[in-house]
Design an enzyme around this catalytic site. Structure first.
Site, PDB file in Angstrom:
ATOM      1  N   SER A  98       0.825  -1.199   0.000  1.00 31.57           N
ATOM      2  CA  SER A  98       0.000   0.000   0.000  1.00 31.57           C
ATOM      3  C   SER A  98       0.869   1.265   0.000  1.00 31.57           C
ATOM      4  O   SER A  98       1.661   1.485  -0.898  1.00 31.57           O
ATOM      5  CB  SER A  98      -0.960  -0.046   1.191  1.00 31.57           C
ATOM      6  OG  SER A  98      -1.922   0.966   1.119  1.00 31.57           O
ATOM      7  N   HIS A 121      -2.647  -1.238  -4.613  1.00 34.40           N
ATOM      8  CA  HIS A 121      -4.115  -1.264  -4.709  1.00 34.40           C
ATOM      9  C   HIS A 121      -4.658   0.160  -4.668  1.00 34.40           C
ATOM     10  O   HIS A 121      -3.950   1.093  -4.285  1.00 34.40           O
ATOM     11  CB  HIS A 121      -4.723  -2.107  -3.586  1.00 34.40           C
ATOM     12  CG  HIS A 121      -4.445  -1.582  -2.203  1.00 34.40           C
ATOM     13  ND1 HIS A 121      -5.009  -0.434  -1.708  1.00 34.40           N
ATOM     14  CD2 HIS A 121      -3.660  -2.056  -1.212  1.00 34.40           C
ATOM     15  CE1 HIS A 121      -4.598  -0.224  -0.478  1.00 34.40           C
ATOM     16  NE2 HIS A 121      -3.763  -1.191  -0.148  1.00 34.40           N
TER      17      HIS A 121
END
Length: 215
Positions: A98, A121
């Site tokens: 992330s 993501h």
């Protein structure tokens, strides 16, 4: 190589190198639970400023094993690392997920061990939405900031980052992509597969080059 001090995620090694560890979840303005392993950005930012201002420090080695965390806090740390005039090298151990991706690429040169993973993501948010379109635009702008930063500090294009971010074929219950160490290098996200010896060796090399430039 003995550590001379160990406080607030940062330690001083021999040979005038500072070591910064970003472990667990990057904590932002909200305090996480006592059982959570966190890296507190309000402690890291002043330490990075001290590294920049300290003439006895020649370089910074960043060790990462993070699941991500607060986007604004993570970007603040990444921008701070990227703006340092001292040579910097990062090493991803375990995970750089992330917001850990911008942190990993913020250094002058990056390494990842073969078994480590990086997860890319889309930006997420929690809570009630008052204005759906306005919230979406804000999330889109934040996502653009992240993808642009990654592209600017690595060898991957912003378009490719977005493709990996929105892939629906790899993660069973999520949108995005998980890359292991070699895949992260192949994509141009990370510079090289390697461990602590390679990372320190590269940092010493960058320090020598910096000194030669200043002579």
């Amino acid at each position: 190589m003995d550590m001379k001090e160990n406080t607030d995620n940062i330690a001083k090694l021999e040979n005038r190198i500072q070591l910064l560890s970003i472990i667990g979840e990057v904590e932002g303005h909200e305090t996480l639970g006592e059982r959570a392993k966190t890296t507190k950005y309000e402690q890291i930012l002043p330490r990075l400023a001290m590294v920049e201002d300290d003439d006895s420090v020649d370089g910074l080695l960043i060790l990462l094993n993070t699941v991500g965390g607060d986007v604004e806090a993570g970007l603040a740390i990444a921008e701070m690392i990227a703006s340092l005039s001292k040579p910097t090298v990062s090493l991803v151990l375990g995970g750089g997920h992330s917001i850990g991706v911008p942190l990993a690429v913020s250094s002058d040169y990056s390494f990842i061990v073969p078994s480590a993973t990086m997860v890319i993501h889309p930006v997420r948010t929690n809570g009630m939405f008052i204005g759906v379109m306005q919230t979406y635009r804000n999330m889109e702008k934040t996502q653009d900031r992240i993808t642009a930063f990654i592209a600017d500090h690595s060898h991957i294009t912003q378009q490719r980052v977005e493709e990996l971010m929105l892939d629906t074929s790899l993660l069973v219950k999520d949108v995005g992509t998980m890359l292991d160490g070699r895949e992260a290098v192949k994509e141009g996200l990370i510079d090289q597969v390697g461990g602590i010896s390679e990372a320190l060796g590269k940092l010493y090399e960058l320090i020598r080059e910096k000194k030669e430039e200043n002579e």
